[in-house]
Motif scaffolding. Structure first.
Motif, mmCIF file in Angstrom:
data_model
loop_
_atom_site.group_PDB
_atom_site.id
_atom_site.type_symbol
_atom_site.label_atom_id
_atom_site.label_comp_id
_atom_site.label_asym_id
_atom_site.label_seq_id
_atom_site.Cartn_x
_atom_site.Cartn_y
_atom_site.Cartn_z
ATOM 1 N N CYS A 167 6.532 5.143 -3.409
ATOM 2 C CA CYS A 167 5.102 5.267 -3.652
ATOM 3 C C CYS A 167 4.447 4.715 -2.268
ATOM 4 N N ALA A 168 3.136 5.218 -2.166
ATOM 5 C CA ALA A 168 2.322 4.793 -1.258
ATOM 6 C C ALA A 168 1.751 3.402 -1.563
ATOM 7 N N GLY A 169 1.453 2.580 -0.903
ATOM 8 C CA GLY A 169 0.733 1.418 -0.934
ATOM 9 C C GLY A 169 1.685 0.328 -1.539
ATOM 10 N N PRO A 170 1.352 -0.614 -2.521
ATOM 11 C CA PRO A 170 2.185 -1.621 -2.996
ATOM 12 C C PRO A 170 3.523 -0.816 -3.569
ATOM 13 N N ILE A 290 5.727 -5.121 -0.630
ATOM 14 C CA ILE A 290 6.039 -3.964 0.509
ATOM 15 C C ILE A 290 4.692 -3.089 0.082
ATOM 16 N N ILE A 291 4.169 -3.059 1.261
ATOM 17 C CA ILE A 291 2.850 -1.855 1.172
ATOM 18 C C ILE A 291 3.206 -0.836 2.164
ATOM 19 N N VAL A 297 5.868 7.669 3.599
ATOM 20 C CA VAL A 297 6.344 8.212 1.819
ATOM 21 C C VAL A 297 6.443 9.614 1.973
ATOM 22 N N GLU A 298 5.473 10.149 2.129
ATOM 23 C CA GLU A 298 5.142 11.641 1.831
ATOM 24 C C GLU A 298 6.207 12.479 2.953
ATOM 25 N N PHE A 299 6.447 11.809 4.280
ATOM 26 C CA PHE A 299 7.380 12.355 5.199
ATOM 27 C C PHE A 299 8.827 12.320 4.398
ATOM 28 N N ALA A 300 9.221 11.059 4.036
ATOM 29 C CA ALA A 300 10.473 10.929 3.463
ATOM 30 C C ALA A 300 10.688 11.740 2.311
#
Ligand SMILES: [Zn+2]
Ligand SMILES: [Zn+2]
Length: 380
Positions: A167-170, A290-291, A297-300
């Motif tokens: 997930c993006a962010g935390p 972890i941020i 994230v989208e790329f992965a």
């Protein structure tokens, strides 16, 4: 993919699992990883790591770092698998053996196509994740020098082996440790009015700090305050002088972390003072949360989709992960791949499904290759 690589990586996994080592003591593990790297002619960087290995494939800029942790836990393994730990009271119960094996497999694949790489892949086989000191050590010795982005992976026993999540962010929590001393005045248990009872004061503090999550922050902000140790007194008829407490505070963002620290201090000091006692807070910063960078994230996820992974929703966890330190220096993302264990990580019966290894190897090498292309484009 060649059967030889698959066989070699499975062999490495079994060897690592059978010979686990605790944080900062990964001497044999380090030797083993170096010999596997040397076998494939992968260049090892001598940066002075006490344990752990840093290596590189490809050349020039951009530089993408891939990180795997390598340490084990002080647990007596209770699985019945035929490659159980040979070291009493030490076990790869968090799957760092599989992380290191997957990274090695990806390294072998990338090495086989080294001349096609559009830059450098730096491999971080990081020690001491479990005690949160390894990432800081690696950063200190220059592991991130020249690095443009970093990606890391942890197995997730709740996901099946074809599932990927992030997930993006935390993604993980700020993991802080607290100690509280409540100082009262000792007295005879039959004459409490002549003293100040730190146990009564401490008990009220334990209850009141629970209002931080329910009344001090928004209901949408995750906060855990756990008091896990409460010690005072040594007999039945004496009111002691002091009470000592310990515990942990988990939050997801820097703002909430700072706010909770302030609220905690205020509540305990004011309760103590209202009751005539004193309370002192000692706060020890653990790894930050972890941020994750939304773009990475989208790329992965996109690359995972192409590698036939099912992408599943991920909610941030309140556990800690020292990969977070790297993301304070370079952008990147931390992801989960399914390991489908009936028991959770850190459980003596944790046993991951080894079939996760080769799909993850292919995915990680593809991710690294594509990420270099992306970074090269970004630099133009
Ligand atoms: Zn762990
Ligand atoms: Zn772990």
């Amino acid at each position: 993919m060649s059967q030889t690589i698959a066989d070699t990586i499975h062999k490495l996994f079994v060897e690592l699992h059978q010979n686990p080592e605790l944080s900062n003591q990964e001497f044999e593990t380090t030797k083993r990883l170096k010999s596997y790297l040397q076998k494939a002619n992968i260049r090892i960087l001598e940066l002075g790591a006490k344990t752990g290995v840093i290596a590189e494939i490809g050349s020039g800029s951009p530089v993408l770092a891939l990180r795997a942790d390598i340490d084990a836990l002080p647990i007596q393994e209770q699985t019945t698998c035929d490659y159980r730990s040979k070291n009493p009271d030490v076990m790869h119960a968090c799957g760092h053996d599989v992380h290191a094996s997957i990274l090695m497999g990806a390294a072998y694949l990338l090495k086989a196509h080294e001349k096609d790489l559009k830059g450098t892949i730096r491999l971080l086989f990081q020690p001491a994740e479990e005690n949160f000191s390894g990432a800081l050590h690696f950063i200190e010795i220059g592991a991130l020098k020249g690095v443009d982005a970093i990606l890391g992976q942890h197995n997730n026993p709740n996901l099946t082996i074809n599932q990927m999540a992030s997930c993006a962010g935390p993604f993980s929590a700020n993991v802080d440790r607290i100690e509280i001393t409540v100082k009262g005045v000792g007295a005879h248990a039959a004459r409490p009015e002549t003293g100040i009872d730190p146990i009564v004061v401490g008990a009220q503090i334990v209850n009141a700090v629970q209002t931080i999550s329910s009344r001090g922050v928004s209901g949408l902000d995750a906060v855990i305050v756990s008091i896990t140790k409460f010690q005072g007194g040594n007999t039945w008829n004496v009111i002691p002088e002091t009470v000592e407490m310990e515990g942990t505070v988990r939050t997801l963002t820097p703002d909430i972390r700072a706010k909770v620290k302030k609220l905690l201090k205020n509540i305990m000091e004011n309760i103590a003072s209202a009751l005539g006692a004193q309370a002192e807070l000692r706060w020890f910063d653990g790894p930050p949360s972890i941020i994750n960078d939304a773009k990475w994230v989208e790329f992965a996820k996109q690359v995972a989709k192409h590698a036939n992974y099912e992408i599943v929703d991920f909610k941030p966890q309140l556990g800690g992960e020292d990969f977070a330190h790297y993301l304070h220096h370079v952008p990147g993302a931390f992801i989960n791949l399914g390991s489908q264990s009936p028991y959770a990580v850190h459980h003596p019966k944790f046993q991951l499904n080894r079939d996760m290894i080769m799909p993850a190897v292919k995915y990680l090498s593809e991710l690294a290759k594509q990420a270099l292309i992306q970074l090269a484009q970004d630099k133009k």
